[in-house]
Design an enzyme around this catalytic site. Structure first.
Site, PDB file in Angstrom:
ATOM      1  CB  THR A 477      -0.879  -0.004   1.261  1.00  0.00           C
ATOM      2  OG1 THR A 477      -0.075  -0.489   2.347  1.00  0.00           O
ATOM      3  CG2 THR A 477      -2.059  -0.921   1.095  1.00  0.00           C
ATOM      4  CG  ASN A 625       2.700   9.344  -1.819  1.00  0.00           C
ATOM      5  OD1 ASN A 625       2.408   9.651  -2.974  1.00  0.00           O
ATOM      6  ND2 ASN A 625       3.880   8.858  -1.493  1.00  0.00           N
ATOM      7  CE  LYS A 627       5.079   7.756  -8.774  1.00  0.00           C
ATOM      8  NZ  LYS A 627       6.453   8.194  -9.028  1.00  0.00           N
ATOM      9  CD  GLN A 632      -3.516   0.652  -1.729  1.00  0.00           C
ATOM     10  OE1 GLN A 632      -4.442   0.138  -1.131  1.00  0.00           O
ATOM     11  NE2 GLN A 632      -2.537  -0.064  -2.242  1.00  0.00           N
ATOM     12  N   GLY A 696      -9.227   6.679   5.023  1.00  0.00           N
ATOM     13  CA  GLY A 696      -8.837   5.522   4.218  1.00  0.00           C
ATOM     14  C   GLY A 696      -9.205   5.729   2.768  1.00  0.00           C
ATOM     15  CB  VAL A 697      -7.899   6.312  -0.150  1.00  0.00           C
ATOM     16  CG1 VAL A 697      -6.457   5.862  -0.296  1.00  0.00           C
ATOM     17  CG2 VAL A 697      -8.457   6.796  -1.462  1.00  0.00           C
ATOM     18  CD  GLU A 699     -10.987  -2.154   2.999  1.00  0.00           C
ATOM     19  OE1 GLU A 699     -10.437  -3.225   3.275  1.00  0.00           O
ATOM     20  OE2 GLU A 699     -11.896  -1.680   3.692  1.00  0.00           O
TER      21      GLU A 699
END
Lengths: 739, 316
Positions: A477, A625, A627, A632, A696-697, A699
């Site tokens: 990740t 970040n 990038k 993700q 969070g990103v 999922e």
């Protein structure tokens, strides 16, 4: 440190390092093959012997006898341990299926033996010599057939998500009966496999009573605790180490047979043992995302406002298992006064169902967001307008609870503009290019933002460099990088002055990686430790810590500037802390949002569906970040395409196992399946979430993608397939006649 | 993997002799299928005879105006050969539809013909399989059969042949050349090379014990429009649900062979007379007598519609 009031300004807001699209700091190790994965750690223990795990060849029953004489006599064999050699082992807190010991077979490919030999080939060959006699018992392998016996069941995933067994607001049945426009449809999603690239693998070594496992685990503290519990030894005698992980997707959240059998094999052999689960074992020996059958009912007025919404999901699992929480998002995503969600669980004798990337929301949105598309059509509304009309800024079940941030409408509007949504024909089946039918589809993406307690230790060295230690994991990740960015920002250092060490149970306990909570939670833990270190530095250097600025490797206040390293002294300066959370998550609903847009082409003759382009617009707090966050999201979008179009563990309902238990049979998207993908992150900070103001990103990227693909297939063909995956055989009979 | 002995053969006839001397011997060339099967103990040869250095790696014109393809020509090289691309487009396209670039670099012409089924029950050694263990039964019948055969199957086996290349060769009327232990050579028409399962699904080809494939010859070019259409659940690197190899002439006549439907590449020459009357008529004749399962009955419709698509493209 406790986070119980919304964040104000803090050093992270400088965004000198955090928020920058820097390359992965572990990238060179990965691309040169020098980041050792669990099976490759040849240097950590001497005399490593090879283990091979044998799986049961029946779906349910008992092992009557095992003849190991030939295996034990085979060349190179050091030890053979069978499940009949010991009573059933204890069970970890996160485990449903038992992992080893005793005669009972709960599911296909349950581990029944480990063979330890001088070479992998010898171990595998000897394992094939073990003759096992089974007593088969009838099992429950068909979810639909077990539906009448299913019971209402609540769920707690153990990693922050969950749902009550039934949840009611208002009078759903009354409102639905009176609604001007209604929908009542059933959707199904199949069992899916994580299919991560690196299999579950462990090297185990004993020193007296002390056990070390070098393994591949998303959650170090859980793994350590549950391995100790399974083996019946004190947790302090177990060390878990997992610095590099070749993908997990939830499949490595929990202790699995690799660690248990490496430990047992090493004990029996008197040697360190390395083993990996073979690819065929991964489908049936480990966990999978369980299949669901979901009924959705929506009632709305002619103005498109939802007055009644119900989502009920059925899934199956082994005894003591839990339901897939496919209804979670339906409690929060859209307004409506009268609501019902319910979870039912059938007992199945298939392998253990458990978390896979966005458990609950991923399959839940595959159903809900297709239903929303169908409902919009019944209302004669554009699907985006229908969603916007039903947007809510508060928890629909508890109006006093606002969302901390909710920019779903912005995601949808920006996505519509960027994707060219106005070129979509409202009437399906209108656009044809040669032999291909072309359509556009969209879906809302939604995934709750969880925060988990997370600790870290930060050490300042005399040369002004900093080392961060936490048992946080990097499952591909980018944890290494965002943790380094966080420490660099906090201590006023360039990135290359920060060393990050992860995944060792000797380090402070972190959130671990799961539930898309790892990025925000683990960096918040590093933030807490750095705040402590800054205070210690200021004290040592005689600064007022409130005034001290940490920048360019210096500590400054007024006219005074001192090199940071000076505070370290000979011995270095260490600070350790953890971030804990107050009740903000109760006062505010914290979620992440996306608009997913997909263009597909469906072959008019064969029904093959090929995705042409995809766009995700994400609102997920501060992006630490851009990038690695983009990586993700595009990875998750890819997984969403797999779920929509091809991924399915095929159940043999007679013998009770997943038949396509390798990567030839279980198809995931290949490069040729994945077209142009674009990701846009809205500029957002969420001060309710953590001092990082991130969410969070990892999922969010999969949540809604499957339905967006399905809706695009409908727009292309006019054919609605409610049974995932949408393979061509489900379209073929209804495609137009050919000339 | 069981322990095995290994030798490198000096000539094709030596290889065949060595194989006939040692029961349980197998030839190995690219090994892209055999090694996987050995690891799973589905294949357990006691002896391997390496045929990679026998010089059978050339593509040469035949006096009749056709092409002789050495048994060890790699799939990548065959697909890239200018004569194959120009005169036998159906073959080049079939090759490129198969496997992946890495596998095609290793896989050979003969090995491709001899690859074994991808039936999942064949691959799971805990399940009975008449092909893997003669007489043990067939777990696939009544099980998960979406990928499996719809025609020419038996009570003993419903596996399909996985090759794309062989389907194109069947359409082209290729001939398999072999050498036997006594040095005698023979030419086996591809129509007779792969067998239907019958009662002996473990016997997959007309090859005798120790018989080595040395080449595959193609008759002179047919002209016409060449197509190989492989239909699958993802865009690449998957076995065919159905594939259609077709050579269609201007007058609408032509040849059609199917992959993914039977234990061997499926072609019914007599049915090809129906081609000018369209895909529906032709496919009804080609698949006459099909006995699909409820999970794979869609292949009949799919084959017809794929052929219709191919014919539409041929008409331009």
């Amino acid at each position: 440190m406790k986070f119980d009031t919304p964040a104000t300004s803090n050093p992270i807001d400088q965004l000198r390092v955090v928020g920058q699209p820097v390359d992965r700091i572990d990238g060179p190790l990965k691309t040169t093959g020098t980041a050792p994965y669990a099976y490759e750690r040849h240097d950590v223990a001497r005399d490593q012997a090879y283990g091979y795990v044998l799986g049961a060849g029946i779906g349910k029953g008992r092992v009557a006898a095992m003849d190991t004489a030939a295996a034990k006599a085979a060349p190179g064999v050091i030890a053979v341990v069978t499940t009949l050699d010991m009573p059933r082992l204890g069970k970890g807190e996160m485990n449903t299926a038992f992992l080893f010991g005793g005669a009972e077979i709960q599911h296909y490919h349950q581990a029944i033996a480990v063979v330890v030999a001088e070479s992998f080939e010898q171990a595998r060959d000897a394992a094939a010599m073990i003759r096992t006699r089974y007593v088969r018992e009838p099992g429950r392998f068909d979810l639909a057939a077990e539906a009448p016996k299913a019971q209402l069941a609540s769920a707690d995933s153990g990693e922050g998500s969950g749902a009550p067994q039934e949840d009611r607001t208002g009078d759903f049945e009354g409102a639905f009966a009176q609604a001007a426009v209604t929908l009542d449809e059933t959707y199904s999603t199949p069992d899916e496999s994580h299919a991560m690239m690196e299999p579950h693998a462990t090297i185990a070594a004993w020193e007296g009573e002390k056990l070390t496992v070098w393994t591949s685990s998303q959650m170090i503290a859980w793994g350590r605790r549950d391995l100790a519990k399974t083996l019946g030894i004190p947790a302090e005698n177990v060390r878990f180490d997992s610095p590099y992980i070749g993908g997990g997707f939830g499949g490595k959240l929990f202790l699995r047979a690799d660690a248990v059998l490496a430990a047992l094999g090493a004990k029996a052999a008197g040697r360190s043992v390395k083993l990996a689960l073979t690819r065929p074992l991964i489908a049936n020996n480990t966990t999978h995302r369980p299949a669901t059958i979901q009924r959705i009912r929506i009632g709305a007025g002619r103005d498109g406002r939802i007055t009644a919404i119900a989502h009920e999901s059925l899934s199956g699992d082994l005894p003591e298992g839990q339901p897939e929480t496919a209804v979670s998002q339906t409690r929060l995503l859209y307004a409506g006064a009268n609501r019902l969600t319910a979870l039912r669980l059938a007992v199945l004798d298939l392998p253990e169902g458990n978390s896979m990337r966005a458990p609950g929301e991923a399959p839940g949105l595959m159903a809900l967001e297709m239903a929303m598309d169908e409902m919009a059509e019944r209302l004669g509304m554009d699907p985006i307008d229908f969603r916007i009309v039903n947007d809510t800024q508060v928890d629909p079940e508890h109006a006093e609870r606002p969302f901390s941030q909710r920019q779903l409408v912005q995601c949808l509007r920006i996505g519509a503009e960027r994707f060219g949504w106005n070129r979509r024909s409202a009437t399906p089946g209108q656009r044809r290019e040669g032999q291909w039918l072309v359509g556009l589809g969209m879906a809302a993406g939604f995934r709750n933002n969880l925060v988990m307690k997370s600790g870290a230790r930060v050490r300042l060295h005399g040369n002004g460099a900093v080392t961060v230690e936490t048992d946080m994991t990097d499952i591909g990740t980018g944890s290494y990088t965002i943790i380094a960015q966080t420490a660099a920002e906090m201590m006023g250092l360039p990135l290359e002055k920060v060393t990050v060490r992860l995944g060792d149970s000797d380090f402070p306990v972190s959130s671990g990686s799961g539930g898309q909570f790892g990025g925000n939670s683990s960096t918040a833990g590093v933030y807490a430790a750095c705040v402590k270190l800054r205070e210690a530095v200021a004290r040592r250097l005689g600064f007022n810590s409130a005034e001290a600025r940490f920048e360019g490797g210096q500590v400054r206040a007024g006219n005074r500037s001192v090199p940071l390293g000076q505070a370290a002294g000979e011995a270095g300066l260490t600070a350790e802390d953890q971030m804990e959370y107050g009740d903000l998550a109760e006062r505010y609903q914290q979620s992440t949002f996306a608009g997913h847009f997909v263009e597909v082409a469906v072959h008019a003759a064969t029904g093959e569906t090929r995705v042409r382009r995809m766009l995700a617009v994400c609102a997920a707090g501060r992006i630490l970040n851009p990038k690695s966050a983009r990586s993700q999201v595009i990875g998750a979008m890819t997984m969403g395409v797999g779920a929509a179009l091809m991924e399915e563990l095929a159940v043999d309902k007679r013998h009770g196992f997943f038949v396509n238990h390798d990567l030839a049979g279980y198809e995931v998207p290949v490069h040729a399946d994945i077209p142009h993908q674009e990701v846009i992150f809205l500029d957002e900070t969420d001060p309710i979430s953590s001092p990082m103001k991130a969410k969070g990103v990892g999922e969010l990227g999969i949540c809604g993608v499957g339905a967006a693909v399905a809706n695009a297939v409908y727009n292309a063909t006019g054919l609605r397939v409610r049974d995932y995956p949408i393979t061509l055989d489900k379209l073929l009979d209804r495609l137009p006649e050919l000339a | 993997m069981r322990p095995f002995t290994y030798e490198r053969a000096a000539s094709p006839a030596d290889a065949a002799r060595a194989a006939s001397r040692q029961p349980g011997a197998r030839f190995i060339a690219g090994g892209t299928n055999l090694l996987d099967l050995m690891k799973l103990q589905i294949e357990t040869p006691a002896h391997l005879i390496d045929v990679n250095r026998l010089g059978l790696d050339r593509i040469e014109p035949t006096p009749e105006g056709g092409l002789r393809i050495g048994a060890l020509v790699r799939n990548t090289d065959l697909a890239a050969d200018a004569r194959v691309r120009h005169d036998y487009g159906v073959l080049a396209r079939a090759l490129l539809a198969g496997a992946s670039g890495q596998l095609r670099n290793k896989a050979t012409t003969a090995g491709n013909l001899l690859q074994r089924t991808r039936c999942p029950y064949f691959y799971d050694t805990a399940q009975p399989c008449n092909k893997r263990q003669p007489g043990s039964g067939c777990a696939a019948i009544g099980g998960v059969t979406r990928q499996l055969a719809v025609i020419g199957a038996s009570e003993a086996c419903i596996a399909t042949h996985p090759s794309d290349m062989a389907v194109a060769m069947r359409a082209l009327d290729a001939v398999v050349e072999t050498v036997r232990a006594d040095g005698a050579t023979r030419r086996i028409p591809i129509a007779e090379f792969h067998r239907l399962p019958g009662e002996t699904p473990h016997v997959e080809t007309a090859l005798e014990a120790g018989e080595l494939i040395t080449a595959v010859t193609l008759p002179p070019p047919l002209g016409g429009h060449h197509a190989y259409r492989k239909v699958r659940d993802r865009a690449s690197y998957a076995f065919a649900l159905v594939s259609v190899a077709a050579v269609v002439q201007r007058d609408g006549s032509g040849r059609v062979a199917l992959g993914g439907v039977a234990h061997r590449p499926w072609r019914v020459e007599a049915a090809e007379a129906e081609l000018p009357r369209g895909a529906k008529r032709a496919m009804a004749a080609i698949l006459d007598g099909a006995r699909p399962t409820h999970e794979n009955a869609f292949k009949l419709t799919l084959a017809e519609r794929t052929l219709a698509s191919v014919l539409a493209e041929a008409r331009g």
